[in-house]
Structure formats: structure tokens, C-alpha cells
Design a protein around this motif. Structure first.
Motif, PDB file in Angstrom:
ATOM      1  N   GLY A 116       0.788  -1.216   0.000  1.00 51.16           N
ATOM      2  CA  GLY A 116       0.000   0.000   0.000  1.00 51.16           C
ATOM      3  C   GLY A 116       0.829   1.279   0.000  1.00 51.16           C
ATOM      4  O   GLY A 116       0.394   2.296  -0.547  1.00 51.16           O
ATOM      5  N   LYS A 117       2.020   1.237   0.594  1.00 53.15           N
ATOM      6  CA  LYS A 117       2.832   2.447   0.674  1.00 53.15           C
ATOM      7  C   LYS A 117       3.160   3.023  -0.707  1.00 53.15           C
ATOM      8  O   LYS A 117       2.900   4.211  -0.963  1.00 53.15           O
ATOM      9  CB  LYS A 117       4.109   2.152   1.460  1.00 53.15           C
ATOM     10  N   PRO A 118       3.705   2.235  -1.647  1.00 47.11           N
ATOM     11  CA  PRO A 118       3.975   2.821  -2.971  1.00 47.11           C
ATOM     12  C   PRO A 118       2.716   3.038  -3.808  1.00 47.11           C
ATOM     13  O   PRO A 118       2.693   3.911  -4.683  1.00 47.11           O
ATOM     14  CB  PRO A 118       4.895   1.790  -3.634  1.00 47.11           C
ATOM     15  N   MET A 119       1.650   2.261  -3.552  1.00 42.67           N
ATOM     16  CA  MET A 119       0.440   2.384  -4.362  1.00 42.67           C
ATOM     17  C   MET A 119      -0.482   3.498  -3.859  1.00 42.67           C
ATOM     18  O   MET A 119      -1.073   4.236  -4.645  1.00 42.67           O
ATOM     19  CB  MET A 119      -0.328   1.049  -4.354  1.00 42.67           C
ATOM     20  N   TRP A 120      -0.654   3.574  -2.531  1.00 39.17           N
ATOM     21  CA  TRP A 120      -1.594   4.530  -1.952  1.00 39.17           C
ATOM     22  C   TRP A 120      -0.899   5.714  -1.299  1.00 39.17           C
ATOM     23  O   TRP A 120      -1.555   6.692  -0.933  1.00 39.17           O
ATOM     24  CB  TRP A 120      -2.474   3.839  -0.892  1.00 39.17           C
ATOM     25  N   GLY A 121       0.402   5.606  -1.089  1.00 40.15           N
ATOM     26  CA  GLY A 121       1.139   6.674  -0.427  1.00 40.15           C
ATOM     27  C   GLY A 121       1.052   6.635   1.080  1.00 40.15           C
ATOM     28  O   GLY A 121       1.445   7.581   1.759  1.00 40.15           O
ATOM     29  N   THR A 122       0.547   5.531   1.653  1.00 40.39           N
ATOM     30  CA  THR A 122       0.432   5.412   3.107  1.00 40.39           C
ATOM     31  C   THR A 122       0.568   3.946   3.506  1.00 40.39           C
ATOM     32  O   THR A 122       0.226   3.045   2.723  1.00 40.39           O
ATOM     33  CB  THR A 122      -0.908   5.963   3.612  1.00 40.39           C
TER      34      THR A 122
END
Length: 245
Positions: A116-122
């Protein structure tokens, strides 16, 4: 081929040696599937046109998510059988599933955060799918804690079985959350009515990993149940006479 019939396998006396004969086959099969799936998914499958190589975490995340729910359903099935027919092997099954389910669920949440970090920014969002999966982890941990708080096995089995059956309602919520609510999590890619929305070059290793995780779960579950039988049946005469590993 394996000796005792299915109804006799409900007895620890027959289940213990049967599981011991099955374990090596499951272990080698799981190792083969996981090695093939991981090698194919990490080294052969092409990069995604949008996510690049970061999508490859799905080869761990998706099988772990599948097992987090499958393990709960197996556990709930054992709990139901124990409540209705008082079959102690079913209670052993339910008990042995809980730590495995907690591990798979924790792995799902960790890999989901890494994805989720690279995809959603969080790292985390209170998304319907993520939140219901977190509830599943709390259910597993609650079941483990409840069983550990009750010394008498029969009482512990009944209490945890009731909680496990109540918690079943969370499984369809996890599965259908991406359809019922507007969520950050992507819609289902494997279980669509129109067929999987994944390229075959990526789908094949993913299916291998799902199969490998499932067989691994079965192998570890059988081994844990054998250990549980040894603990509960240590005074049984059949166990002292059994010539088995």
C-alpha cells in the motif's frame, strides 16, 4: 491404502499414525509448489505496466490473505463439529488452527502495508478490507487468549467454539467488502464472474503460490494436531503401544 476408514480417523488413535504417513508427502509437495511459484513469480513473470516490480509482493500477500480466511473456516468447522458431536479431535483441530490463522493474517496485513505504501502513499488506511482483516486478527488472538485463560479443556473448547462461530460473520465481510463499499483496495481479480483479470504469465505463478501455501498449511496443521494428541493422550495405552514417530 492408508488403513483406517474416514469414520475411524475421527479417533486420535487412528488419526495420529495416518497424519504421520501423510506429512512427508505434503511437505515435499508444499516445498515444490512454493519453490516453483516463487521462482516463476519473482524471476520470470514480467513487471506490471503500472506497478512495476512492486506488484510481486502479491505472490505472498494474496496466498496469505486466502489462508487467513480459509484457516478460519476450517477452525469454525471444527468448532461446530465439537459443539454438536463432542468430537475431541475436532476441538484439537480448532485449537491448532488459531495460531496458524493469526500468523497468516498478520502476514497479510504486513505485506498489504508494504504494497500500500507505494500504491496509496500510506502504510495504513481505515479501508473496509483492511479494517475487517484487522478484526480477523483480533478474533484469532482473542480465541488464543480465551483458550489459554480456561484450564479445563472441555470448557475451553466450548467457549472458544462459540466465539469462533460468532466470528464467522466477518469472513463474508472481508471477501465482499470491495464490492459493498467504495474502498482503496482493488476489486477482486481472481474470483470475478467474467474470469481472472490477471495476465496468464502472472496468474500461473500466483496460483502455484496459493496451492503451495494451502498444502503448507495442511502439513503444519497435521503436525500441530499430532503434537496436541501427544499432549492430551499421553496417558492413553494405545499411545504407549504405538510404534510411530
Amino acid at each position: 491404502m492408508f488403513g483406517p476408514t474416514l469414520d475411524r480417523l475421527a479417533a486420535p488413535k487412528f488419526f495420529y499414525p495416518f497424519a504421520g504417513r501423510l506429512l512427508p508427502w505434503l511437505g515435499w509437495l508444499a516445498a515444490g509448489l512454493l519453490l516453483l511459484g516463487a521462482g516463476w513469480g519473482l524471476g520470470v513473470a514480467p513487471a506490471d505496466y503500472q506497478q512495476g516490480d512492486s506488484y510481486r509482493i502479491m505472490f505472498i500477500h494474496v496466498p496469505a490473505a486466502w489462508l487467513s480466511m480459509l484457516t478460519y473456516m476450517v477452525m469454525a468447522g471444527g468448532a461446530f463439529v465439537f459443539l454438536v458431536w463432542r468430537m475431541k479431535l475436532a476441538d484439537m483441530l480448532a485449537k491448532c488452527c488459531a495460531p496458524l490463522g493469526a500468523a497468516f493474517t498478520a502476514l497479510t496485513l504486513v505485506t498489504g502495508s508494504l504494497w500500500g505504501k507505494p500504491m496509496w502513499g500510506t502504510w495504513w488506511a481505515w479501508d473496509a478490507r483492511l479494517t475487517s482483516e484487522l478484526v480477523l486478527l483480533f478474533l484469532y488472538l482473542g480465541l488464543i487468549a480465551l483458550r489459554g485463560a480456561i484450564d479445563e479443556p472441555q470448557r475451553a473448547g466450548r467457549a472458544t467454539a462459540l466465539l469462533a462461530l460468532v466470528g464467522v460473520v466477518n469472513i463474508p465481510i472481508i471477501h465482499f467488502s470491495v464490492e459493498w463499499w467504495n474502498t482503496l483496495h482493488q476489486p477482486a481479480s481472481l474470483t470475478r464472474m467474467a474470469g481472472p483479470a490477471i495476465h496468464p504469465a502472472m496468474l500461473t505463478p500466483l496460483l502455484l503460490m496459493i496451492a503451495g501455501f494451502t498444502v503448507y498449511f495442511a502439513a503444519v496443521l497435521l503436525q500441530r494436531m499430532r503434537c496436541e494428541i501427544l499432549e492430551r493422550e499421553q496417558q492413553a495405552r494405545w499411545l504407549t503401544e504405538l510404534d510411530a514417530p
